[in-house]
Design a protein around this motif. Structure first.
Motif, PDB file in Angstrom:
ATOM      1  N   PRO A 253       0.777  -1.137   0.043  1.00 43.53           N
ATOM      2  CA  PRO A 253       0.174  -0.140  -0.095  1.00 43.53           C
ATOM      3  C   PRO A 253       1.012   1.280   0.007  1.00 43.53           C
ATOM      4  O   PRO A 253       1.784   1.085   0.938  1.00 43.53           O
ATOM      5  N   PRO A 254       0.684   2.298  -0.878  1.00 44.69           N
ATOM      6  CA  PRO A 254       1.394   3.409  -0.893  1.00 44.69           C
ATOM      7  C   PRO A 254       1.383   4.202   0.324  1.00 44.69           C
ATOM      8  O   PRO A 254       2.603   4.637   0.515  1.00 44.69           O
ATOM      9  N   GLU A 255       0.602   3.981   1.323  1.00 44.60           N
ATOM     10  CA  GLU A 255       0.675   4.820   2.674  1.00 44.60           C
ATOM     11  C   GLU A 255       1.938   4.105   3.457  1.00 44.60           C
ATOM     12  O   GLU A 255       2.498   4.783   4.618  1.00 44.60           O
ATOM     13  N   LEU A 256       2.180   3.054   3.228  1.00 46.48           N
ATOM     14  CA  LEU A 256       3.315   2.311   3.893  1.00 46.48           C
ATOM     15  C   LEU A 256       4.745   2.269   3.293  1.00 46.48           C
ATOM     16  O   LEU A 256       5.796   1.788   3.822  1.00 46.48           O
ATOM     17  N   GLU A 257       4.783   2.914   2.054  1.00 48.97           N
ATOM     18  CA  GLU A 257       6.055   2.737   1.410  1.00 48.97           C
ATOM     19  C   GLU A 257       7.072   3.637   2.029  1.00 48.97           C
ATOM     20  O   GLU A 257       8.343   3.412   1.818  1.00 48.97           O
ATOM     21  N   GLU A 258       6.850   4.430   2.683  1.00 51.68           N
ATOM     22  CA  GLU A 258       7.690   5.349   3.404  1.00 51.68           C
ATOM     23  C   GLU A 258       8.942   4.192   4.470  1.00 51.68           C
ATOM     24  O   GLU A 258       9.825   4.537   4.865  1.00 51.68           O
ATOM     25  N   TYR A 259       8.186   3.393   4.992  1.00 54.21           N
ATOM     26  CA  TYR A 259       8.762   2.119   5.617  1.00 54.21           C
ATOM     27  C   TYR A 259       9.869   1.400   4.708  1.00 54.21           C
ATOM     28  O   TYR A 259      11.065   1.060   5.156  1.00 54.21           O
ATOM     29  N   TYR A 260       9.454   1.254   3.514  1.00 53.18           N
ATOM     30  CA  TYR A 260      10.311   0.489   2.598  1.00 53.18           C
ATOM     31  C   TYR A 260      11.626   1.330   2.246  1.00 53.18           C
ATOM     32  O   TYR A 260      12.652   0.606   2.193  1.00 53.18           O
ATOM     33  N   HIS A 261      11.305   2.657   2.223  1.00 53.29           N
ATOM     34  CA  HIS A 261      12.553   3.602   1.863  1.00 53.29           C
ATOM     35  C   HIS A 261      13.303   3.931   2.937  1.00 53.29           C
ATOM     36  O   HIS A 261      14.417   4.623   2.949  1.00 53.29           O
ATOM     37  N   SER A 262      12.942   3.717   4.436  1.00 53.85           N
ATOM     38  CA  SER A 262      13.778   4.024   5.233  1.00 53.85           C
ATOM     39  C   SER A 262      14.665   2.644   5.923  1.00 53.85           C
ATOM     40  O   SER A 262      14.270   1.556   5.829  1.00 53.85           O
ATOM     41  N   ASP A 263      15.999   3.076   5.934  1.00 55.12           N
ATOM     42  CA  ASP A 263      17.098   2.234   6.701  1.00 55.12           C
ATOM     43  C   ASP A 263      16.525   1.798   8.120  1.00 55.12           C
ATOM     44  O   ASP A 263      17.196   0.695   8.638  1.00 55.12           O
ATOM     45  N   ASP A 264      15.651   2.457   8.677  1.00 56.01           N
ATOM     46  CA  ASP A 264      15.126   2.233  10.254  1.00 56.01           C
ATOM     47  C   ASP A 264      14.238   1.210  10.251  1.00 56.01           C
ATOM     48  O   ASP A 264      14.027   0.805  11.218  1.00 56.01           O
ATOM     49  N   TYR A 265      13.856   0.726   9.165  1.00 58.57           N
ATOM     50  CA  TYR A 265      12.708  -0.365   9.382  1.00 58.57           C
ATOM     51  C   TYR A 265      13.002  -1.476   8.581  1.00 58.57           C
ATOM     52  O   TYR A 265      13.673  -1.227   7.353  1.00 58.57           O
ATOM     53  N   ILE A 266      12.576  -2.854   8.612  1.00 58.49           N
ATOM     54  CA  ILE A 266      12.709  -3.892   7.924  1.00 58.49           C
ATOM     55  C   ILE A 266      11.202  -4.420   7.746  1.00 58.49           C
ATOM     56  O   ILE A 266      10.475  -4.581   8.461  1.00 58.49           O
ATOM     57  N   ILE A 267      11.030  -4.801   6.564  1.00 58.78           N
ATOM     58  CA  ILE A 267       9.716  -5.583   6.012  1.00 58.78           C
ATOM     59  C   ILE A 267      10.049  -7.097   5.836  1.00 58.78           C
ATOM     60  O   ILE A 267      10.990  -7.293   4.878  1.00 58.78           O
ATOM     61  N   VAL A 268       9.476  -7.699   6.431  1.00 58.62           N
ATOM     62  CA  VAL A 268       9.350  -9.321   6.349  1.00 58.62           C
ATOM     63  C   VAL A 268       7.896  -9.878   5.954  1.00 58.62           C
ATOM     64  O   VAL A 268       6.972  -9.332   6.176  1.00 58.62           O
ATOM     65  N   ASN A 269       8.175 -10.873   5.236  1.00 58.25           N
ATOM     66  CA  ASN A 269       7.086 -11.883   4.898  1.00 58.25           C
ATOM     67  C   ASN A 269       6.724 -12.598   6.223  1.00 58.25           C
ATOM     68  O   ASN A 269       7.685 -13.172   7.002  1.00 58.25           O
ATOM     69  N   VAL A 270       5.466 -12.806   6.743  1.00 65.11           N
ATOM     70  CA  VAL A 270       4.870 -13.457   7.928  1.00 65.11           C
ATOM     71  C   VAL A 270       5.218 -14.945   7.402  1.00 65.11           C
ATOM     72  O   VAL A 270       4.785 -15.336   6.192  1.00 65.11           O
ATOM     73  N   PRO A 271       5.815 -15.791   7.935  1.00 66.60           N
ATOM     74  CA  PRO A 271       6.234 -17.143   7.819  1.00 66.60           C
ATOM     75  C   PRO A 271       4.839 -17.846   7.732  1.00 66.60           C
ATOM     76  O   PRO A 271       3.795 -17.616   8.472  1.00 66.60           O
ATOM     77  N   PRO A 272       4.502 -18.632   6.591  1.00 64.46           N
ATOM     78  CA  PRO A 272       3.263 -19.298   6.372  1.00 64.46           C
ATOM     79  C   PRO A 272       2.788 -20.192   7.620  1.00 64.46           C
ATOM     80  O   PRO A 272       1.659 -20.385   7.878  1.00 64.46           O
ATOM     81  N   ASN A 273       4.023 -20.895   8.161  1.00 63.36           N
ATOM     82  CA  ASN A 273       3.572 -21.658   9.479  1.00 63.36           C
ATOM     83  C   ASN A 273       2.846 -20.908  10.459  1.00 63.36           C
ATOM     84  O   ASN A 273       2.106 -21.099  11.205  1.00 63.36           O
ATOM     85  N   TYR A 274       3.227 -19.463  10.661  1.00 60.38           N
ATOM     86  CA  TYR A 274       2.594 -18.712  11.604  1.00 60.38           C
ATOM     87  C   TYR A 274       1.224 -18.259  11.364  1.00 60.38           C
ATOM     88  O   TYR A 274       0.471 -18.226  12.041  1.00 60.38           O
ATOM     89  N   MET A 275       1.026 -18.137  10.067  1.00 60.71           N
ATOM     90  CA  MET A 275      -0.240 -17.767   9.480  1.00 60.71           C
ATOM     91  C   MET A 275      -1.287 -19.092   9.828  1.00 60.71           C
ATOM     92  O   MET A 275      -2.258 -18.853  10.256  1.00 60.71           O
ATOM     93  N   PHE A 276      -0.570 -20.244   9.575  1.00 58.13           N
ATOM     94  CA  PHE A 276      -1.219 -21.320   9.901  1.00 58.13           C
ATOM     95  C   PHE A 276      -1.765 -21.683  11.468  1.00 58.13           C
ATOM     96  O   PHE A 276      -2.878 -22.016  11.651  1.00 58.13           O
TER      97      PHE A 276
END
Length: 106
Positions: free
Chosen positions: A66-89
């Motif tokens: 989502p565009p409103e969260l792209e600021e986190y993508y561009h910042s070195d202070d944040y990390i974006i990770v995929n939630v592991p599928p086993n956690y979703m399960f």
């Protein structure tokens, strides 16, 4: 084969309180935090409690988020990770089928 361009995609979702609680517990567990610390060469991380559903790439969403969260993508202070599928399960989250979590480096 032609590519289908998606103009609008609704990435909104709502989690049941019990599923959200289980997922947040898993995402803040010492095991997961330590694993992330290893991946970030020793930086500590803290879960921001921000989740999003990856969205199809488009002109409006070139990062697949989502565009409103792209600021986190561009910042070195944040990390974006995929939630592991086993956690979703484990949290019994089946829709959406994928989520990403945002962590802050500390």
């Amino acid at each position: 084969m032609k590519l289908k361009v998606i103009e609008n995609f609704d990435g909104s979702f709502t989690l049941e309180p019990s599923a959200k609680s289980i997922l947040f517990t898993l995402l803040t567990s010492d095991t997961f935090i330590n694993q992330m610390r290893q991946e970030t060469q020793g930086d500590g991380v803290e879960f921001t409690e921000l989740l999003f559903q990856p969205v199809p790439y488009s002109i409006n969403t070139p990062k697949g988020m989502p565009p409103e969260l792209e600021e986190y993508y561009h910042s070195d202070d944040y990390i974006i990770v995929n939630v592991p599928p086993n956690y979703m399960f484990q949290a019994k989250i089946f829709k959406p089928s994928r989520l990403c979590a945002i962590y802050r480096r500390v």
